[in-house]
Design an enzyme around this catalytic site. Structure first.
Site, PDB file in Angstrom:
ATOM      1  N   ASP A  49       0.783  -1.232   0.000  1.00  0.00           N
ATOM      2  CA  ASP A  49       0.000   0.000   0.000  1.00  0.00           C
ATOM      3  C   ASP A  49       0.820   1.290   0.000  1.00  0.00           C
ATOM      4  O   ASP A  49       0.679   2.109  -0.894  1.00  0.00           O
ATOM      5  CB  ASP A  49      -0.990  -0.024   1.186  1.00  0.00           C
ATOM      6  CG  ASP A  49      -1.858   1.212   1.250  1.00  0.00           C
ATOM      7  OD1 ASP A  49      -2.273   1.673   0.178  1.00  0.00           O
ATOM      8  OD2 ASP A  49      -2.119   1.703   2.352  1.00  0.00           O
TER       9      ASP A  49
ATOM     10  N   CYS B  99     -14.836  -5.706 -16.483  1.00  0.00           N
ATOM     11  CA  CYS B  99     -16.036  -4.876 -16.293  1.00  0.00           C
ATOM     12  C   CYS B  99     -17.017  -4.960 -17.466  1.00  0.00           C
ATOM     13  O   CYS B  99     -18.232  -4.961 -17.254  1.00  0.00           O
ATOM     14  CB  CYS B  99     -15.648  -3.411 -16.093  1.00  0.00           C
ATOM     15  SG  CYS B  99     -14.811  -3.109 -14.535  1.00  0.00           S
TER      16      CYS B  99
ATOM     17  N   CYS C  77     -20.663  -3.101 -17.723  1.00  0.00           N
ATOM     18  CA  CYS C  77     -21.140  -2.738 -16.382  1.00  0.00           C
ATOM     19  C   CYS C  77     -20.661  -1.334 -16.000  1.00  0.00           C
ATOM     20  O   CYS C  77     -19.546  -0.934 -16.336  1.00  0.00           O
ATOM     21  CB  CYS C  77     -20.641  -3.756 -15.363  1.00  0.00           C
ATOM     22  SG  CYS C  77     -21.123  -3.365 -13.675  1.00  0.00           S
TER      23      CYS C  77
ATOM     24  N   CYS D  25     -21.547   5.794  -7.027  1.00  0.00           N
ATOM     25  CA  CYS D  25     -20.624   6.617  -6.220  1.00  0.00           C
ATOM     26  C   CYS D  25     -21.325   7.885  -5.724  1.00  0.00           C
ATOM     27  O   CYS D  25     -21.805   8.686  -6.520  1.00  0.00           O
ATOM     28  CB  CYS D  25     -19.399   6.980  -7.056  1.00  0.00           C
ATOM     29  SG  CYS D  25     -18.288   8.081  -6.176  1.00  0.00           S
TER      30      CYS D  25
ATOM     31  N   CYS E  11     -13.310  11.483  -3.215  1.00  0.00           N
ATOM     32  CA  CYS E  11     -13.739  10.129  -2.827  1.00  0.00           C
ATOM     33  C   CYS E  11     -13.912  10.100  -1.305  1.00  0.00           C
ATOM     34  O   CYS E  11     -13.059  10.596  -0.561  1.00  0.00           O
ATOM     35  CB  CYS E  11     -12.669   9.137  -3.256  1.00  0.00           C
ATOM     36  SG  CYS E  11     -12.890   7.507  -2.562  1.00  0.00           S
TER      37      CYS E  11
ATOM     38  N   CYS F 178     -15.094   4.058   2.590  1.00  0.00           N
ATOM     39  CA  CYS F 178     -16.377   3.906   1.875  1.00  0.00           C
ATOM     40  C   CYS F 178     -16.290   2.623   1.063  1.00  0.00           C
ATOM     41  O   CYS F 178     -15.290   2.378   0.390  1.00  0.00           O
ATOM     42  CB  CYS F 178     -16.581   5.114   0.961  1.00  0.00           C
ATOM     43  SG  CYS F 178     -17.928   4.910  -0.236  1.00  0.00           S
TER      44      CYS F 178
ATOM     45  N   CYS G 291     -18.662   1.432  -3.834  1.00  0.00           N
ATOM     46  CA  CYS G 291     -18.334   0.952  -5.188  1.00  0.00           C
ATOM     47  C   CYS G 291     -17.882  -0.499  -5.180  1.00  0.00           C
ATOM     48  O   CYS G 291     -17.709  -1.094  -6.240  1.00  0.00           O
ATOM     49  CB  CYS G 291     -17.315   1.864  -5.864  1.00  0.00           C
ATOM     50  SG  CYS G 291     -15.804   2.102  -4.951  1.00  0.00           S
TER      51      CYS G 291
ATOM     52  N   CYS H 184     -20.637  -3.973  -6.811  1.00  0.00           N
ATOM     53  CA  CYS H 184     -19.953  -4.682  -7.907  1.00  0.00           C
ATOM     54  C   CYS H 184     -20.447  -6.131  -8.013  1.00  0.00           C
ATOM     55  O   CYS H 184     -20.416  -6.869  -7.023  1.00  0.00           O
ATOM     56  CB  CYS H 184     -18.448  -4.657  -7.674  1.00  0.00           C
ATOM     57  SG  CYS H 184     -17.532  -5.514  -8.962  1.00  0.00           S
TER      58      CYS H 184
HETATM   59 FE1  SF4 Z   1     -16.506  -3.095 -13.051  1.00  0.00          FE
HETATM   60 FE2  SF4 Z   1     -17.528  -3.868 -10.713  1.00  0.00          FE
HETATM   61 FE3  SF4 Z   1     -17.642  -1.312 -11.457  1.00  0.00          FE
HETATM   62 FE4  SF4 Z   1     -19.137  -3.125 -12.682  1.00  0.00          FE
HETATM   63  S1  SF4 Z   1     -19.304  -2.480 -10.540  1.00  0.00           S
HETATM   64  S2  SF4 Z   1     -17.950  -1.492 -13.641  1.00  0.00           S
HETATM   65  S3  SF4 Z   1     -17.765  -4.883 -12.693  1.00  0.00           S
HETATM   66  S4  SF4 Z   1     -15.807  -2.495 -11.011  1.00  0.00           S
HETATM   67 FE1  SF4 Z   2     -17.149   6.688  -4.677  1.00  0.00          FE
HETATM   68 FE2  SF4 Z   2     -15.963   4.348  -4.281  1.00  0.00          FE
HETATM   69 FE3  SF4 Z   2     -14.921   6.610  -3.312  1.00  0.00          FE
HETATM   70 FE4  SF4 Z   2     -17.111   5.597  -2.234  1.00  0.00          FE
HETATM   71  S1  SF4 Z   2     -15.059   4.650  -2.260  1.00  0.00           S
HETATM   72  S2  SF4 Z   2     -16.771   7.757  -2.743  1.00  0.00           S
HETATM   73  S3  SF4 Z   2     -18.154   4.814  -4.037  1.00  0.00           S
HETATM   74  S4  SF4 Z   2     -15.142   6.072  -5.432  1.00  0.00           S
END
Ligand code: SF4
Ligand code: SF4
Length: 378
Positions: free
Chosen positions: A134, A188, A191, A198, A214, A240, A243, A247
């Site tokens: 990281d 992806c 999708c 977000c 974010c 958060c 997202c 998925c």
């Molecule tokens: Fe890709 Fe998952 Fe986002 Fe769909 S939700 S666009 S599969 S990362």
């Molecule tokens: Fe958006 Fe993902 Fe950041 Fe949450 S973690 S604010 S859904 S980019």
């Protein structure tokens, strides 16, 4: 040295010590990343949490003598608590994102990488290795993607077919030329769920992102949170997961493969009001081993205040008045003023007006001004 045989032995050993996925790639520069980072730097959307020297993130030979390959590892983490306390009307709770559950994952991954380093050293005496998780120079996602562990999704995270994006990543530079694995291709397709879900429009589509808006980043900042982001914070104390939750690759995926990653639900969904009074020592004792505590208690307390406002929790008014009148930190006083206005009621209004008379700090005064407008006396 038979590098193919050694690679097979490392893969076998990694599996035995609880690594879910391992991949190998070259130590070639990450040129596509350079372009992306340069654009981000130009547009001023780097958060400051990244490794500061751009070229060191791109060229492995700037951080390691004669790098020949990189080993990437992934460990799957739980997405559901075994026991989850519920948020009740008079004891509202906030949440820490899943990447903060259990012992800080940096520690867990570093231990696995150290074991693999020792395993290699036993077999190759002149092996040189440099591991990172990281906060190292290299991008975990870029390395893991090129090493075939998964593909970078539109949410900018690494998605694996087996574990979704519920994986922690780490990597190790080596001076051994292992045969590289084949990178994963796009997962992806059409999708776009994460981009649509977000809450701050931080995801820009096709894997582009403005990390500065974010919530994962914003929940970790120490200053005032801009009002538009307070409104969408919901119950997030740290990080958060939105997202990831939406998925499709994560649907129904929940892995309990490492006891160090299990978490007491009361710690990752803590009651908010007690957080406002927690001492530094208590905070360290209670939350110190979690990744979500690395910025100290102030961002968590600021977020707790915002969440109490969202719930319009009238039982929190005395606690918030205490923050407004006595906390030494402007961010806490100012956010408390805003929260009191949002919750409303006579006591809250009197406290705001009294604070207006006494407050000296300019930033807090701006917040009290805002609070006065909300209660209709500004
Ligand atoms: Fe890709 Fe998952 Fe986002 Fe769909 S939700 S666009 S599969 S990362
Ligand atoms: Fe958006 Fe993902 Fe950041 Fe949450 S973690 S604010 S859904 S980019």
């Amino acid at each position: 040295m038979d590098v193919k045989k050694l690679k097979a032995e490392i893969i076998q050993y990694a599996t035995e010590i609880g690594v879910q996925k391992i991949g190998f790639t070259t130590a070639d520069p990450f040129l596509f990343l350079k372009e992306r980072l340069e654009v981000a730097e130009k547009e001023g959307v780097l958060t400051g949490f990244e490794h500061p020297v751009l070229d060191e993130r791109v060229y492995p030979d700037l951080i390691f003598e004669e790098p020949k390959s990189i080993i990437a590892i992934a460990l799957a983490y739980p997405s559901k608590l075994k026991e989850s306390p519920t948020s009740k009307r008079e004891s509202r709770r906030g949440v820490f994102a899943r990447a903060s559950w259990g012992i800080d994952y940096h520690t867990i991954l570093r231990e696995k990488l150290a074991l693999i380093e020792a395993f290699i050293l036993e077999r190759v005496k002149d092996a040189k290795m440099k591991s990172m998780v990281d906060t190292g120079e290299l991008s975990d996602v870029a390395v893991a993607e090129r090493a075939g562990i998964g593909a970078r999704g539109k949410n900018t995270l690494l998605i694996t077919k087996e574990f979704g994006s519920w994986v922690y990543l780490g990597e190790m530079l080596t001076n051994i030329a292992f045969p590289p694995d084949t990178p994963e291709t796009d997962l992806c397709g059409d999708c776009n769920k994460c981009v649509e879900a977000c809450p701050t429009n931080s995801l820009l589509g096709e894997g582009a992102m403005n990390p500065k808006i974010c919530l994962s980043y914003l929940t970790q900042t120490k200053g005032f949170l801009e009002e538009e982001y307070r409104e969408v914070l919901h119950n997030r104390l740290y990080g958060c997961d939105t997202c990831q939750v939406v998925c499709p690759y994560n649907r129904g995926r929940d892995f309990h493969l490492h006891k160090e990653m299990e978490q007491d639900g009361n710690l990752v969904r803590p009651e908010l009001k007690p957080l406002l009074h927690i001492s530094n020592r208590e905070f360290k004792e209670k939350f110190g081993s979690m990744a979500g505590s690395w910025r100290g208690k102030k961002p968590i307390q600021r977020n707790a205040i915002i969440i109490l406002a969202r719930y319009k929790d009238k039982t929190a008014i005395p606690d918030l008045i205490g923050c407004l009148n006595h906390d030494t930190r402007p961010v806490i006083r100012g956010t408390a003023a805003w929260a009191l206005a949002k919750i409303g009621g006579k006591d809250a209004e009197v406290a705001i007006l009294n604070a207006w008379e006494k407050e000296k700090d300019e930033e807090v005064k701006i917040e009290i001004e805002r609070a006065k407008k909300i209660i209709g006396v500004g």
